[in-house]
Design an enzyme around this catalytic site. Structure first.
Site, PDB file in Angstrom:
ATOM      1  N   TYR A  45       0.843  -1.203   0.000  1.00 55.86           N
ATOM      2  CA  TYR A  45       0.000   0.000   0.000  1.00 55.86           C
ATOM      3  C   TYR A  45       0.880   1.256   0.000  1.00 55.86           C
ATOM      4  O   TYR A  45       0.551   2.250  -0.642  1.00 55.86           O
ATOM      5  CB  TYR A  45      -0.962   0.015   1.211  1.00 55.86           C
ATOM      6  N   SER A 127      -3.308  14.001   6.955  1.00 55.38           N
ATOM      7  CA  SER A 127      -4.183  13.548   5.864  1.00 55.38           C
ATOM      8  C   SER A 127      -5.639  13.468   6.307  1.00 55.38           C
ATOM      9  O   SER A 127      -5.935  13.106   7.443  1.00 55.38           O
ATOM     10  CB  SER A 127      -3.725  12.154   5.405  1.00 55.38           C
ATOM     11  N   GLN A 149      -4.637  18.418   5.359  1.00 53.82           N
ATOM     12  CA  GLN A 149      -4.865  18.091   3.937  1.00 53.82           C
ATOM     13  C   GLN A 149      -6.314  17.669   3.739  1.00 53.82           C
ATOM     14  O   GLN A 149      -6.816  16.803   4.461  1.00 53.82           O
ATOM     15  CB  GLN A 149      -3.928  16.958   3.504  1.00 53.82           C
ATOM     16  N   TYR A 151      -9.193  15.927   1.468  1.00 55.47           N
ATOM     17  CA  TYR A 151      -9.873  15.258   0.363  1.00 55.47           C
ATOM     18  C   TYR A 151     -11.282  15.813   0.408  1.00 55.47           C
ATOM     19  O   TYR A 151     -11.975  15.689   1.419  1.00 55.47           O
ATOM     20  CB  TYR A 151      -9.876  13.733   0.543  1.00 55.47           C
ATOM     21  N   THR A 177      -5.869  18.399  -1.914  1.00 58.75           N
ATOM     22  CA  THR A 177      -5.292  17.457  -2.877  1.00 58.75           C
ATOM     23  C   THR A 177      -6.255  17.254  -4.042  1.00 58.75           C
ATOM     24  O   THR A 177      -7.413  16.873  -3.857  1.00 58.75           O
ATOM     25  CB  THR A 177      -4.967  16.123  -2.180  1.00 58.75           C
ATOM     26  N   LYS A 259      -2.503  20.908  -3.984  1.00 56.88           N
ATOM     27  CA  LYS A 259      -1.499  19.847  -4.121  1.00 56.88           C
ATOM     28  C   LYS A 259      -1.846  18.947  -5.311  1.00 56.88           C
ATOM     29  O   LYS A 259      -2.996  18.510  -5.441  1.00 56.88           O
ATOM     30  CB  LYS A 259      -1.466  19.010  -2.833  1.00 56.88           C
ATOM     31  N   HIS A 283       1.707  12.812  -6.415  1.00 54.09           N
ATOM     32  CA  HIS A 283       1.240  11.853  -5.413  1.00 54.09           C
ATOM     33  C   HIS A 283       2.177  10.636  -5.327  1.00 54.09           C
ATOM     34  O   HIS A 283       1.763   9.512  -5.089  1.00 54.09           O
ATOM     35  CB  HIS A 283      -0.183  11.392  -5.762  1.00 54.09           C
ATOM     36  N   ARG A 286       1.396   7.555  -7.628  1.00 52.02           N
ATOM     37  CA  ARG A 286       0.320   6.630  -7.240  1.00 52.02           C
ATOM     38  C   ARG A 286      -0.950   6.857  -8.035  1.00 52.02           C
ATOM     39  O   ARG A 286      -1.913   6.131  -7.879  1.00 52.02           O
ATOM     40  CB  ARG A 286       0.012   6.814  -5.752  1.00 52.02           C
ATOM     41  N   ASP A 314       6.871  17.779  -3.929  1.00 51.52           N
ATOM     42  CA  ASP A 314       7.107  16.415  -3.459  1.00 51.52           C
ATOM     43  C   ASP A 314       7.053  15.430  -4.611  1.00 51.52           C
ATOM     44  O   ASP A 314       6.758  15.776  -5.744  1.00 51.52           O
ATOM     45  CB  ASP A 314       6.171  16.006  -2.305  1.00 51.52           C
ATOM     46  N   GLY A 316       9.359  11.753  -4.716  1.00 50.86           N
ATOM     47  CA  GLY A 316      10.687  11.212  -4.988  1.00 50.86           C
ATOM     48  C   GLY A 316      11.794  11.732  -4.109  1.00 50.86           C
ATOM     49  O   GLY A 316      12.946  11.331  -4.278  1.00 50.86           O
ATOM     50  N   VAL A 317      11.483  12.612  -3.147  1.00 51.92           N
ATOM     51  CA  VAL A 317      12.545  13.133  -2.268  1.00 51.92           C
ATOM     52  C   VAL A 317      13.010  12.025  -1.324  1.00 51.92           C
ATOM     53  O   VAL A 317      12.208  11.461  -0.564  1.00 51.92           O
ATOM     54  CB  VAL A 317      12.028  14.333  -1.434  1.00 51.92           C
TER      55      VAL A 317
HETATM   56  C1  FNR Z   1       0.157   9.247   0.123  1.00 51.51           C
HETATM   57  N1  FNR Z   1      -0.098  10.544  -0.328  1.00 51.51           N
HETATM   58  C2  FNR Z   1      -1.203  11.216   0.107  1.00 51.51           C
HETATM   59  N2  FNR Z   1      -1.442  12.495  -0.284  1.00 51.51           N
HETATM   60  C3  FNR Z   1      -2.511  13.178   0.181  1.00 51.51           C
HETATM   61  O1  FNR Z   1      -2.688  14.336  -0.193  1.00 51.51           O
HETATM   62  N3  FNR Z   1      -3.383  12.580   1.049  1.00 51.51           N
HETATM   63  C4  FNR Z   1      -3.230  11.313   1.475  1.00 51.51           C
HETATM   64  O2  FNR Z   1      -4.019  10.788   2.264  1.00 51.51           O
HETATM   65  C5  FNR Z   1      -2.120  10.576   0.982  1.00 51.51           C
HETATM   66  N4  FNR Z   1      -1.913   9.283   1.354  1.00 51.51           N
HETATM   67  C6  FNR Z   1      -0.782   8.619   0.958  1.00 51.51           C
HETATM   68  C7  FNR Z   1      -0.551   7.318   1.405  1.00 51.51           C
HETATM   69  C8  FNR Z   1       0.622   6.672   1.072  1.00 51.51           C
HETATM   70  C9  FNR Z   1       0.872   5.298   1.609  1.00 51.51           C
HETATM   71  C10 FNR Z   1       1.585   7.321   0.271  1.00 51.51           C
HETATM   72  C11 FNR Z   1       2.910   6.663  -0.071  1.00 51.51           C
HETATM   73  C12 FNR Z   1       1.348   8.583  -0.219  1.00 51.51           C
HETATM   74  C13 FNR Z   1       0.881  11.241  -1.207  1.00 51.51           C
HETATM   75  C14 FNR Z   1       1.926  11.999  -0.389  1.00 51.51           C
HETATM   76  O3  FNR Z   1       1.380  13.114   0.246  1.00 51.51           O
HETATM   77  C15 FNR Z   1       3.075  12.483  -1.297  1.00 51.51           C
HETATM   78  O4  FNR Z   1       2.544  13.235  -2.354  1.00 51.51           O
HETATM   79  C16 FNR Z   1       3.880  11.316  -1.859  1.00 51.51           C
HETATM   80  O5  FNR Z   1       4.139  10.377  -0.833  1.00 51.51           O
HETATM   81  C17 FNR Z   1       5.192  11.801  -2.459  1.00 51.51           C
HETATM   82  O6  FNR Z   1       5.871  10.757  -3.085  1.00 51.51           O
HETATM   83  P1  FNR Z   1       7.114   9.973  -2.400  1.00 51.51           P
HETATM   84  O7  FNR Z   1       8.196  10.980  -2.198  1.00 51.51           O
HETATM   85  O8  FNR Z   1       6.598   9.426  -1.109  1.00 51.51           O
HETATM   86  O9  FNR Z   1       7.464   8.884  -3.356  1.00 51.51           O
END
Ligand code: FNR
Length: 394
Positions: A45, A127, A149, A151, A177, A259, A283, A286, A314, A316-317
């Site tokens: 996940y 979140s 954040q 939704y 987001t 975002k 994201h 994802r 954000d 890939g950091v």
């Molecule tokens: C997320 N991300 C995310 N973003 C958001 O706005 N609300 C959310 O609930 C979530 N939930 C979430 C769950 C999981 C398991 C991951 C890995 C990511 C996205 C997150 O805020 C962010 O944009 C990414 O994680 C950035 O990518 P990297 O650097 O983690 O690869």
């Protein structure tokens, strides 16, 4: 050695007492280490991406396309990492990204993350898909800065109620987001038929919300399936349009950040809509498979709107060098994502704290060793395209 870099000395000194850090300090090894500690459902996940995973890879590759060109004899012994973003003072240009359903990684979930962030003064973006209520997380964070954040739920009363609660609980900035109005095709989760929300995990904020509960015949505690069905109706499947943004302004009096921006025209529309900031993000790969790496589009977006709004970044950091590159390409601060989620799998608060301190120490040292004393000194002149022979970046 002072500041965040002092974590390096602390680790070496601890070694004299026979101790090693609670998790690896190698960002590239963290994912595999978390995999050993998590079941396949929770691990994938977090680790999984949309479709064939091309965007997840593109996010990392985009960092590899830039190289830092170090400068010498710049008197970078003393460094000041702090920045102010949208009225929030932070000790370094780093925030914790909103990540939902954190209780699948450790029972303390978002509470552990909020405590670790608060210890270091790093803002945590909570979140909407939290496994604890926003009031509980606010209590765990204490006086520390916190952002919320959103939704955007498909019911204006629930939306207004959640925003009202967030404001009252001390969340200062609203991060909306845009890229996840419905879930992408995610093969790792689909193969395991694993979606935590359908088990009532990651639904604490709406389930504790009076307006959400008013729309149910029975409380979620008494009829979980019906509450989950209502959650699905409210949180998946409804896209929005630019002309609906004023609704959020009506119900939120603090700064608003969008975002999920990946195109300069969308960044310009965000400015026209009167928002205060944007997060250049996909994201973490994802949502849209086969998309551009987020860092690829950062320079053109920063050029388009960087003077008018705060541009955050954000996707890939992983390392201190990544933070240097994102800042040099126009971000005011970055959001750390998956790495701290993997940290959470290493003992909760202690693991998040370790991952965060490691990133900040790595950033502090990389900044100094490349000849810079503050984030403000970073510009495109600091970078060069990999493989290019010319002088600086463009
Ligand atoms: C997320 N991300 C995310 N973003 C958001 O706005 N609300 C959310 O609930 C979530 N939930 C979430 C769950 C999981 C398991 C991951 C890995 C990511 C996205 C997150 O805020 C962010 O944009 C990414 O994680 C950035 O990518 P990297 O650097 O983690 O690869």
């Amino acid at each position: 050695m002072t500041g965040f870099a002092a974590y390096q000395n602390e680790i070496y000194l601890q070694g004299l007492a026979g101790n090693v850090p609670p998790a690896t300090t190698d960002p590239g090894a963290l994912e595999a280490s978390a995999r050993e500690r998590l079941g396949p459902g929770p691990f994938w996940y977090v680790a999984g991406g949309a479709g064939g995973g091309e965007t997840v890879r593109a996010n990392r590759e985009a960092f590899g396309e830039w190289r830092i060109v170090p400068r010498m004899l710049t008197d970078a012994t003393t460094r000041h990492l702090g920045v102010s973003v949208l009225g929030t003072e932070m000790p370094a240009p780093v925030l914790l990204a909103p990540i939902g359903v954190q209780s699948i990684l450790h029972p303390d979930g978002e509470l552990a993350t909020a405590r670790a962030a608060a210890e270091l003064g790093v803002p945590f973006v909570l979140s909407s898909a939290s496994s604890h209520t926003l009031e509980e997380v606010a209590e765990a964070a204490g006086d520390a800065a916190r952002w919320f954040q959103l939704y955007w739920p498909n019911d204006p009363d629930v939306c207004a109620s959640v925003l009202d609660r967030a404001r009252k609980a001390g969340y200062r900035v609203l991060v909306v987001t845009l890229d996840t109005w419905t879930l992408a095709w995610r093969p790792h989760d689909l193969d395991q038929a694993y979606l935590p929300f359908l088990r009532g995990v990651g639904t604490a904020i709406p389930f504790s919300d009076p307006a959400f509960r008013a729309g149910l015949q029975a409380a979620p505690e008494d009829d979980l399936p019906m509450a989950i069905l209502r959650w699905v109706q409210l949180y998946t499947g409804t896209d929005r349009s630019w002309d609906q943004l004023p609704f959020l302004r009506e119900h939120w009096d603090g700064p608003i950040v969008l975002k999920g921006i990946q195109h300069p025209d969308d960044a310009r529309k965000a400015v026209d809509a009167g928002v205060d900031g944007i997060v250049v993000s996909n994201h973490g790969g994802r949502q849209v498979d086969g998309a551009v790496g987020s860092l690829e589009v950062l320079p053109e977006i920063a050029d388009a709107v960087g003077e008018q709004v705060d541009v955050l970044f954000d996707s890939g950091v992983r390392t201190g060098a990544d933070v240097v590159k994102a800042l040099a390409l126009g971000a005011k601060a970055v959001l750390l994502g998956r790495p701290y989620a993997y940290g959470l799998a290493h003992g909760g608060q202690v693991g998040v704290r370790h991952v965060l301190r490691s990133l900040l120490a790595d950033f502090d040292l990389t900044l100094g060793l490349s000849g810079h004393r503050s984030p403000a000194e970073l510009s495109r002149e600091v970078l060069r395209r990999a493989g290019s022979r010319g002088p600086a970046a463009s």
